[in-house]
Structures are given as structure tokens and as C-alpha cells.
Design an enzyme around this catalytic site. Structure first.
Site, mmCIF file in Angstrom:
data_model
loop_
_atom_site.group_PDB
_atom_site.id
_atom_site.type_symbol
_atom_site.label_atom_id
_atom_site.label_comp_id
_atom_site.label_asym_id
_atom_site.label_seq_id
_atom_site.Cartn_x
_atom_site.Cartn_y
_atom_site.Cartn_z
ATOM 1 N N GLY A 14 -9.107 5.086 -3.673
ATOM 2 C CA GLY A 14 -8.251 3.992 -3.195
ATOM 3 C C GLY A 14 -8.643 3.578 -1.787
ATOM 4 O O GLY A 14 -8.918 4.431 -0.945
ATOM 5 N N ARG A 75 -13.412 4.140 -8.427
ATOM 6 C CA ARG A 75 -13.186 5.510 -8.900
ATOM 7 C C ARG A 75 -14.158 5.705 -10.053
ATOM 8 O O ARG A 75 -13.940 5.189 -11.140
ATOM 9 C CB ARG A 75 -11.726 5.679 -9.360
ATOM 10 C CG ARG A 75 -10.736 5.591 -8.220
ATOM 11 C CD ARG A 75 -9.366 6.124 -8.627
ATOM 12 N NE ARG A 75 -8.526 6.329 -7.462
ATOM 13 C CZ ARG A 75 -7.614 5.456 -7.038
ATOM 14 N NH1 ARG A 75 -7.404 4.354 -7.705
ATOM 15 N NH2 ARG A 75 -6.895 5.698 -5.967
ATOM 16 N N ASP A 106 -8.806 12.891 -1.925
ATOM 17 C CA ASP A 106 -9.006 14.118 -2.669
ATOM 18 C C ASP A 106 -10.142 14.069 -3.715
ATOM 19 O O ASP A 106 -11.080 14.868 -3.664
ATOM 20 C CB ASP A 106 -7.661 14.350 -3.377
ATOM 21 C CG ASP A 106 -7.494 15.747 -3.831
ATOM 22 O OD1 ASP A 106 -7.723 16.637 -3.020
ATOM 23 O OD2 ASP A 106 -7.157 15.922 -5.017
ATOM 24 N N THR A 129 -7.349 7.993 3.183
ATOM 25 C CA THR A 129 -6.337 7.741 2.155
ATOM 26 C C THR A 129 -4.990 7.499 2.820
ATOM 27 O O THR A 129 -4.691 8.129 3.827
ATOM 28 C CB THR A 129 -6.201 8.939 1.170
ATOM 29 O OG1 THR A 129 -4.981 8.793 0.412
ATOM 30 C CG2 THR A 129 -6.141 10.289 1.874
ATOM 31 N N ASP A 131 -2.304 8.391 1.607
ATOM 32 C CA ASP A 131 -1.364 9.434 1.154
ATOM 33 C C ASP A 131 -1.177 10.586 2.145
ATOM 34 O O ASP A 131 -0.204 11.326 2.055
ATOM 35 C CB ASP A 131 -1.832 10.031 -0.184
ATOM 36 C CG ASP A 131 -1.931 9.001 -1.287
ATOM 37 O OD1 ASP A 131 -1.262 7.954 -1.170
ATOM 38 O OD2 ASP A 131 -2.682 9.225 -2.253
ATOM 39 N N ASP A 133 -2.624 13.393 2.194
ATOM 40 C CA ASP A 133 -2.458 14.638 1.435
ATOM 41 C C ASP A 133 -3.670 15.568 1.504
ATOM 42 O O ASP A 133 -3.860 16.395 0.613
ATOM 43 C CB ASP A 133 -2.120 14.312 -0.029
ATOM 44 C CG ASP A 133 -3.191 13.469 -0.694
ATOM 45 O OD1 ASP A 133 -4.091 12.957 0.006
ATOM 46 O OD2 ASP A 133 -3.127 13.304 -1.924
ATOM 47 N N ARG A 175 1.042 9.229 -4.421
ATOM 48 C CA ARG A 175 0.576 10.004 -5.579
ATOM 49 C C ARG A 175 1.469 11.223 -5.773
ATOM 50 O O ARG A 175 2.644 11.048 -6.095
ATOM 51 C CB ARG A 175 -0.894 10.403 -5.407
ATOM 52 C CG ARG A 175 -1.588 10.692 -6.711
ATOM 53 C CD ARG A 175 -3.010 11.118 -6.509
ATOM 54 N NE ARG A 175 -3.848 10.043 -6.012
ATOM 55 C CZ ARG A 175 -4.448 9.149 -6.791
ATOM 56 N NH1 ARG A 175 -4.306 9.198 -8.082
ATOM 57 N NH2 ARG A 175 -5.192 8.208 -6.267
ATOM 58 N N HIS A 256 1.004 -2.126 -3.910
ATOM 59 C CA HIS A 256 -0.281 -2.167 -3.193
ATOM 60 C C HIS A 256 -0.229 -2.879 -1.847
ATOM 61 O O HIS A 256 -1.217 -2.840 -1.108
ATOM 62 C CB HIS A 256 -1.368 -2.773 -4.087
ATOM 63 C CG HIS A 256 -1.804 -1.810 -5.147
ATOM 64 N ND1 HIS A 256 -1.076 -1.608 -6.296
ATOM 65 C CD2 HIS A 256 -2.848 -0.952 -5.195
ATOM 66 C CE1 HIS A 256 -1.679 -0.688 -7.022
ATOM 67 N NE2 HIS A 256 -2.754 -0.266 -6.387
#
Ligand code: F6P
Length: 326
Positions: A14, A75, A106, A129, A131, A133, A175, A256
Site C-alpha cells: 500500500g 502487491r 510487512d 505504511t 498502519d 505496525d 489492517r 483510502h
């Protein structure tokens, strides 16, 4: 593999605001230090199909302020197969690329780890990212911008929620992680956050209702972390409509919009620092590591640790939100 002369750079997974600032930093720092640079388009897909271009400093002019990624992203399913990675390796050899900088989340860093080990290629990852994470870095490139986008939206939702005395469920991305949800809830003064990290405990909606969320307030905003498993904000709104029909409920899914926009100063500086550090890492002979930031200091985190997905939520933040939402 001998000395590195040519560095390939790609963005994958992403997109995230600040990726362009990172591409610029990697390119310019590499050229400054005497390396040749090649830009690889559409992530690992472009490495497999050979969409590769020589990058000079002008290729990255005027992009630090732009969202998205000029290298485009994808991806790649094919890169998950040994045949796909073999093709990618052959293209790298053909182009004379002998080290890779991968900017992504990730999945992208997992790909870099496997590829680097399989073909003995120095791969350096940058955490890109929204996120946040990835373990081993306090912040990922794009997270701060996404957070600011979310709170700008929630501030607007607050206006209409207050005018109509409504309960809003606002769904944000992340996510499997609740960093965006929890921190944006604190920053926007939301009444609660429903996050995956807390899901094993009590029923978070039940808790929120039982706390008497409307005792002192006529409108409320609950930030919900997206979750295909739990159905996200829609699911909670349906439950409230059925179980507490007295509340006037609405849902906003930010989607988005959270991924776009001009990167904040924080993300531009982070991306610039990490980009320079990636080149420094290559010069030091590092490989298979993510460059991160901890307590404002650059750190090297082995891929295997960064992608293990065990970055924990600071639970004291849950308390801060609870205390401040009375
Ligand atoms: O990883 C970034 C992210 O935006 C997640 O928050 C979200 O779950 C996912 O990507 C959405 O992916 P796509 O853009 O492919 O729909």
C-alpha cells in the site's frame, strides 16, 4: 557478492505519504556517496518484468511534497513464487543492480527478507505504511500524515454529530493493528476506540455503552479499527440500532482518503533521515535489516524481528482515552 556499485530502489504494498520523500533521500544520498541508482517501477512486479530506469538527482526533483509514490506500487503475487523471484534476480543481474532498498510494510519486507537470503543480495528495508505496525520503529513513513488526515475528518464529523445529537461510528484503516484508531481517537477527542488488540478482552461496545456514554454528552464518536473479521463500523452500528434503538446512529468509513495527501513535516523528515541511513547501512555492509527510528535515534532492526508483527499497543493510551472521554 562483491562491493556495491549500483542500488535499486522500489516501493511496494500500500502506498503511504512520504514514500516520495524516501525515494528522493535514497536516490540523492546514494548519488552523493558515489553509487549509481536505478528506480524500479510497480514494486516487485517491475523487478520481474524489467520496468527499471536510471535515476539521476533530477528524477526526484519536486517530489518531497507529493503523496503517493512516483515509482508506483503493487502487491506482487508472482514474487511470492520461486520462479518469480528467479526472474527478478535475473533482471537485477542484467541491470547491474547489486543492492536493493525496499520501501513498504510487512508483506514487502517479508519479500525482501526471502529474496535477500535466497540470492545473497544486500536488502535494506524502510518502514513505509500508514498502519505503523512494524516492530522496531516508533513510527513508520506515512503514519503521521494518515493520523492528521483522520483527525481533520473527525473534526468535521464532530460538527454534524453535535448538531444532530448523533452517535457516529468512524472506521479507520490499520489492517490488523489499532495504532491509527487508538491514537486518532485520543487526538480527536473521540469517546471510544474499538481496536483489535483489545478484542480478546471484554466486548468493547458493551463496555462503552455500560460506561453510560451519553450521561454527560448528547453526541458521541467511536473510532473503529477496520476488521474484516468483525465487520468493522457497520457491524457495531447495526448492533446499536438493534439493541439500543433510542440512539440515532450513523457510520463513516474513511477508506483510502487516509492514504493520500501531502506528507506532514514529520513524515518528510522521517523519510529523509531513514533514506540517508539506508545508504549508510549499505556502506557499512549491512544486509537484511530494516532501518527504523527509536527515541529519535536511527536503529537497524533485523527483518525477522521487524515483520514478526508483535509491535504492541501501549495500553496506557487506552486509559488516557477512557479518562478523557468522561
Ligand atoms: O497497509 C495499508 C492499508 O491501507 C491497510 O490499512 C488496509 O487494510 C490496506 O492497506 C488496504 O489495501 P488496498 O489498498 O489494497 O485496498
Amino acid at each position: 557478492m562483491g562491493t556495491v556499485k549500483c542500488i535499486g530502489i522500489l516501493t511496494s504494498g500500500g502506498d503511504a505519504p512520504g514514500m516520495n520523500a524516501a525515494i528522493r533521500a535514497v536516490t540523492r544520498s546514494a548519488i552523493y556517496n558515489g553509487f549509481q541508482v536505478k528506480g524500479i517501477y510497480r514494486g516487485y512486479e517491475g523487478l520481474i518484468t524489467g520496468e527499471i530506469e536510471d535515476f539521476k538527482t533530477q528524477n526526484v526533483s519536486n517530489i518531497i511534497q507529493q503523496g503517493g509514490t512516483i515509482l508506483k506500487t503493487a502487491r506482487s503475487k508472482e514474487f511470492k513464487t520461486p520462479e518469480g523471484r528467479q526472474k527478478a534476480f535475473e533482471n537485477m543481474q542484467k541491470e547491474g543492480i547489486d543492492a536493493l532498498v525496499v520501501i513498504g510494510g510487512d508483506g514487502s519486507l517479508t519479500g525482501a527478507r526471502i529474496f535477500g537470503e535466497e540470492f545473497n543480495i544486500p536488502c535494506i528495508g524502510l518502514p513505509g505504511t500508514i498502519d505503523n505496525d512494524l516492530y522496531g520503529t516508533d513510527s513508520t513513513i506515512g503514519y503521521d500524515t494518515a493520523m492528521n488526515t483522520i483527525i481533520e475528518c473527525v473534526d468535521k464529523i464532530r460538527d454534524t454529530a453535535t448538531s444532530h445529537d448523533r452517535l457516529f461510528f468512524v472506521e479507520v484503516m490499520g489492517r490488523d493493528a489499532g495504532f491509527l484508531a487508538l491514537n486518532s481517537a485520543i487526538a480527536s477527542g473521540a469517546e471510544a476506540a474499538i481496536i483489535p488488540e483489545d478484542r480478546t478482552d471484554a466486548d468493547q461496545l458493551e463496555e462503552f455503552i455500560n460506561r453510560g456514554f451519553r450521561k454527560t454528552k448528547k453526541s458521541s464518536i467511536v473510532i473503529v479499527a477496520e476488521s474484516p473479521k468483525d465487520g468493522g463500523a457497520m457491524h457495531y452500528a447495526e448492533r446499536v440500532k438493534n439493541e439500543y434503538p433510542q440512539y440515532d446512529v450513523r457510520v463513516t468509513i474513511l477508506g483510502h482518503i487516509q492514504r493520500g495527501g501531502r506528507p506532514t513535516a514529520h513524515d518528510r523528515i522521517l523519510a529523509s533521515r531513514l533514506g540517508c541511513a539506508a545508504i549508510e547501512a549499505i556502506m557499512e555492509g549491512q544486509r537484511n535489516i530494516m532501518v527504523g527510528i527509536q527515541n529519535n535515534t536511527i536503529v537497524y532492526v533485523p527483518f525477522i524481528k521487524a515483520i514478526k508483527n508483535d509491535k504492541t499497543i501501549d495500553r496506557s493510551l487506552i486509559r488516557v482515552l477512557d479518562e478523557l472521554s468522561i
